[in-house]
Design an enzyme around this catalytic site. Sequence first.
Site, short mmCIF file in Angstrom:
data_model
loop_
_atom_site.label_atom_id
_atom_site.label_comp_id
_atom_site.label_asym_id
_atom_site.label_seq_id
_atom_site.Cartn_x
_atom_site.Cartn_y
_atom_site.Cartn_z
N CYS A 1 0.86 -1.18 0.00
CA CYS A 1 0.00 0.00 0.00
C CYS A 1 0.90 1.23 0.00
CB CYS A 1 -0.91 -0.02 1.23
SG CYS A 1 -1.92 1.46 1.41
N ASN B 1 -6.94 -4.43 -8.33
CA ASN B 1 -7.42 -3.07 -8.10
C ASN B 1 -7.75 -2.48 -9.46
OD1 ASN B 1 -6.65 -2.75 -5.10
ND2 ASN B 1 -4.75 -3.44 -6.05
N CYS C 1 -5.27 6.05 -3.81
CA CYS C 1 -4.54 4.78 -3.78
C CYS C 1 -3.14 5.03 -4.33
CB CYS C 1 -5.27 3.73 -4.61
SG CYS C 1 -4.37 2.16 -4.70
N GLY C 2 -2.14 4.84 -3.48
CA GLY C 2 -0.76 5.18 -3.86
C GLY C 2 -0.19 4.28 -4.93
#
Length: 262
Positions: free
Chosen positions: A74, A171, A199-200
């Site tokens: 993440c 994702n 979202c990184g």
Amino acid sequence: MQLIFYKYQGTGNDFVMIDNRTDFFPKNNTKLVEQLCDRRFGIGGDGLILLENHPQYDFKMVYYNSDGNESSMCGNGGRCLVAFAKQMGVIDNKAKFEAVDGYHYATIDKDGIVALQMKDVDTIKSESNYTFLNTGSPHHVQLVDNLAKLDIKTEGAKIRYSDLYGKAGSNVNFVYQLASDIFAVRTYERGVEDETLSCGTGVTAVAIAMHQTGKTNNNIIDLNVEGGKLKVQFDVDNGKYTNVFLIGPATFVFEGKINLDF
């Protein structure tokens, strides 16, 4: 037991932080992690992160999605953990740490802007209407015209659970180009099973995908997410992306205590 926790957010991607350097936290208790991340019955967060000791680096990152399961890397969580490690006195303005996808280097400035080095990327699948790549987590990247009105949860779930990605899923990032080096991004995150404000690893995937597919020639790219603004920069040589950095704010929100039975 009374648990001390800290809440951080990176462009609206929010996390419950726990200092687990004494190794007290029951790491296999999926239901407990899910409860802590619950916004109605717990603290609330897109994920939970443990700060742990590491024999070689400054610390180790253990990341859980809000469904209680340990997950892939993440990016925003990593940036927030760097800020948390600084608050705990573990680091000053530079960090070396291990996460599920390996070694990471990061810096944090006086304004709380964290630059986190992400993994190198040399495998990218480009199709006519989407790009797939892994930036520490798997990401589907797709350009759309109606980003503002798109039902991200519904459309993202269709792709996440499709035969394209099987049981593991992916994702899903929906993208609209604003300028030569500026893109708006909205992301459906697996494990959260909903849209998150940022979202990184997702914006990192978008930046690389947009460069690889010729939508931009820049190697410093601005990404506008629902929770703010991020920047991704990289070097590229013969299709391999290296020195990839995710840059943006990591903000302490509050700390507290919660009584638990485990």
